[in-house]
Design an enzyme around this catalytic site. Structure first.
Site, short mmCIF file in Angstrom:
data_model
loop_
_atom_site.label_atom_id
_atom_site.label_comp_id
_atom_site.label_asym_id
_atom_site.label_seq_id
_atom_site.Cartn_x
_atom_site.Cartn_y
_atom_site.Cartn_z
N ASP A 19 -0.79 1.22 6.01
CA ASP A 19 -0.89 0.78 4.63
C ASP A 19 -0.44 -0.67 4.52
O ASP A 19 0.57 -1.08 5.09
CB ASP A 19 -0.01 1.69 3.77
CG ASP A 19 -0.05 1.34 2.30
OD1 ASP A 19 -1.12 1.45 1.70
OD2 ASP A 19 1.01 0.95 1.76
N GLU A 50 -5.18 -1.39 7.09
CA GLU A 50 -5.64 -1.78 5.76
C GLU A 50 -5.34 -3.28 5.68
O GLU A 50 -4.17 -3.67 5.51
CB GLU A 50 -4.89 -1.02 4.67
CG GLU A 50 -5.38 -1.38 3.27
CD GLU A 50 -4.57 -0.70 2.17
OE1 GLU A 50 -5.17 -0.29 1.16
OE2 GLU A 50 -3.34 -0.57 2.32
#
Length: 677
Positions: free
Chosen positions: A335, A371
């Protein structure tokens, strides 16, 4: 034997709590702490002993406590200067969870007492989970060394909460994924990699309590290694059962991990772990004009972990190895991964943490998905992570959506179909570095994408300010749910076209949970706070017809090397033929000036390794007559599949009538002309 500190017997390595033959060794990192204590607790949560660690090696405090072993509950307390303006939060009344805790005894919860200033006299032990000493790991796992082809992203709790056939006690737990038809579902979809949204123990965002909401996604973790007891009441052994189960079936399990911030939030947040130990080591800070330390907020959560600090790098690497070796996972989705590559001068793909992951003998073999953005300066780094990282490709998502909505030229879609070479063709990377997706947890579901022109997030309690506003969505003529059959048919046609586009694209595919069977979140495109029917998958309303269509798409893709070849499409001659020819529906090859024109219909002729097919994309709202030359490897074209319901061949050779809003694939055959039943 009564627990006691064995003076002078501790050791600084390894970090955390380590079971030895004569007790448990504790090692805690804190540069400015004057003293670090270990508090022991019984199962009722009562503190029974408190020991000051007697060893110190630089910033590492350590000591050996005899008379205890695996299963012991404990917490950390730290003393030292208290000046929050300088990042110093020491308070022995604050019980802290060990950053290296492998297990905790209960979920995290928010309490006002966790934010009380030093001197308030409030002991926070009743409000903080206790760390549990873990036994040494036996039978260490290694990653499945298999590049993913189809990734399936899911939230364990929401995915299994309403699953028919599951005992109530199993719902919402990771072990549920081995039961009640889940394995068969993944296999039918052709999924080879299951991506679990965060499983590390998290705490609700502070503002949610007043709204009577809870965090459903888990992107607010405190510890990096301890599983959340709500998902894994049996600790990491529960995860290992799942990964071993799917490993036998050739399916890898990877974890979505949050190494960019912690649930302690901004300076008004709780003191439960890193802040109470050494905030200046664990968090990035800047300074205002008065010289006061301010938390950097590149994660948008109030704090940002300092991944340029060697101790934070070590913590992240140790956490990853633990999830692999003890939990059996085969990789990670990071993330806000740009934060992992931030140095003192900005992002670098060669930042120490990223370099260490690549070179690690265990982690370097794992599936690594970035990401590639955060909200900080220079935070958008799509294409910048290098081998062996895969990257979420939001340009793919946006260009596919924009083409089908009518905003983008055909050339934009063609670039994504061909593998996004403009983003990834450097440094030896392949199209598989691009994780292609149309919808994910963050944003609209696939159904909502074609049902809502704007977000509907009022249920999150932030007056619809949260969530993306740039959704590139459309509602097919009516905002939200409707009983209008014509509108619903248009929506289903658009979703089939979007899914078909995904499955004929070069790269690694990702499906979001429930998008294969028409799941809705009522237009909420930021449902992180909806641990309820909004995010719980309603299996009883699954659209079996759409799911069967997705299964057929996956099987078709697997059967055709032209769709899965791990090279970028170039249009150059390879083995005597061009790998791709872009077609105008009027029976000629597309010219350069065609790409930027308003061309709603075009074709992609693939001819690779004796696998030849034509893919037609028609975003027009009417039927279109399209022509292509007869196949090189067969006498005529047959219908491979069409996302539309009434594709049919014309009377002239190579002519097909494309349904409105459809993707249609033709394959060669020597069996004569195609006829419909």
């Amino acid at each position: 034997m009564k627990p006691q500190l064995q003076k002078g017997a501790g050791r600084p390595e390894p970090r955390g709590a380590s079971v030895l033959a004569d007790g448990v060794n504790f090692s805690v990192y804190s540069e400015p702490a004057s003293q670090v204590f270990i508090s022991l607790f019984d199962k009722a949560g009562r503190e029974t002993e408190r020991f000051a660690l007697d060893g110190r090696d630089g910033a590492v405090h350590f000591g050996l406590i005899k008379g205890i072993g695996a299963g012991t509950r404990y917490g950390i307390r730290a003393d030292g200067p208290y000046d929050p303006s300088k990042g110093l939060w020491f308070d022995p009344d604050k019980l802290l969870v060990d950053p290296y805790a492998y297990e905790i005894d209960q979920p995290f919860t928010q309490h006002d007492e966790l934010k009380a200033p030093r001197g308030s006299g409030v002991d926070t032990a009743p409000y903080v989970p206790k760390s549990i000493v873990a036994a040494p790991v036996k039978n260490r796992a290694v990653p499945i060394e298999m590049p993913p082809r189809v990734i399936y992203e899911l939230n364990v709790r929401g995915y299994s909460k309403l699953r028919p056939g599951l005992p109530a006690a199993e719902r919402g737990r990771v072990t549920a994924l081995t039961k009640s038809g889940f394995p068969e579902h993944f296999q039918a979809l052709g999924v080879d990699t299951i991506e679990l949204m965060p499983t590390a123990a998290w705490i609700d965002d502070w503002h949610l309590a007043s709204l009577k909401l809870t965090n459903a996604w888990g992107y607010n973790p405190v510890t990096m290694m301890a599983p959340d007891p709500r998902l894994m009441p049996g600790g990491i052994a529960d995860l290992r059962k799942v990964t071993d189960f799917y490993r036998k079936r050739g399916i890898a399990v990877i974890l979505d991990v949050v190494f960019n911030h912690s649930g302690e939030g901004d300076t008004n947040g709780p003191v439960i772990c890193y802040r109470g130990l050494d905030a200046n080591t664990y968090y990035r800070h800047t300074f205002n004009s008065d010289g006061q330390r301010l938390l950097v907020n590149d994660a948008g959560t109030g704090n940002t972990l300092d991944c340029a600090h060697p101790e934070v790098q070590r913590l992240v690497l140790d956490a990853m190895r633990h999830w692999v070796e003890a939990g059996g996972v085969s990789g990670f989705r990071f993330d806000l991964a740009t934060i992992l590559g931030r140095t003192r001068t900005g992002f670098s793909p060669e930042a120490p943490l990223l370099a260490a992951i690549r070179s690690d003998p265990v982690l370097g073999k794992a599936i690594l998905v970035a990401e590639p953005w955060d909200i900080g300066p220079g935070g958008y780094q799509l294409g910048g992570f290098g081998v062996p990282f895969l990257e979420w490709n939001d340009r793919y998502r946006d260009d596919v959506r924009a083409f089908w909505r009518g905003d983008a030229a055909a050339g934009d879609l063609a670039s994504r179909l061909a593998g996004s070479s403009d983003l990834f063709q450097h440094g030896g990377r392949k199209p598989t570095a691009s994780v292609n997706y149309i919808a994910a947890h963050d944003g609209f579901t696939l159904r909502d994408l074609v049902s809502y022109s704007s977000k509907h997030n009022l249920g999150n309690g932030e007056n619809n300010r949260d969530g993306h506003s740039h959704n590139i969505s459309w509602n097919c003529g009516y905002e939200g749910e409707t009983e209008n059959a014509e509108i619903n048919d248009r929506r289903r046609a658009d979703v089939r076209a979007l899914l078909a586009t995904l499955f004929v694209s070069r790269g690694t595919l990702m499906l979001g949970q429930g998008d294969e069977f028409w799941r809705s979140q009522g237009g909420n495109n930021n449902a992180y706070a909806q641990d309820n029917a909004v995010t719980w998958i309603d299996w009883g309303r699954a659209d079996a017809e759409l799911m069967n269509f997705v299964c057929a798409l996956s099987a078709f893709r697997s059967a055709h090397p032209a769709l899965t070849e791990q090279e970028f499409l170039t249009g150059q001659v390879i083995n005597g033929v061009r790998d791709v020819v872009w077609l105008h529906p009027d029976q000629h090859e597309l010219h350069p000036d065609n790409w930027q024109a308003d061309l709603p219909t075009f074709g992609m002729l693939l001819d690779i390794d004796e696998d030849e097919l034509v893919v037609w994309f028609n975003r027009a709202h009417e039927r279109v007559s399209a022509y292509s030359a007869l196949p090189r490897t067969g006498s005529t074209w047959h219908l491979g599949f069409s996302s539309g319901l009434d594709a049919r061949f014309g009377t002239e050779p190579g002519n097909i009538i494309l349904p409105p809003r459809s993707v249609t694939v033709l394959v060669p055959s020597d069996e004569g002309s195609f006829t419909f039943d």
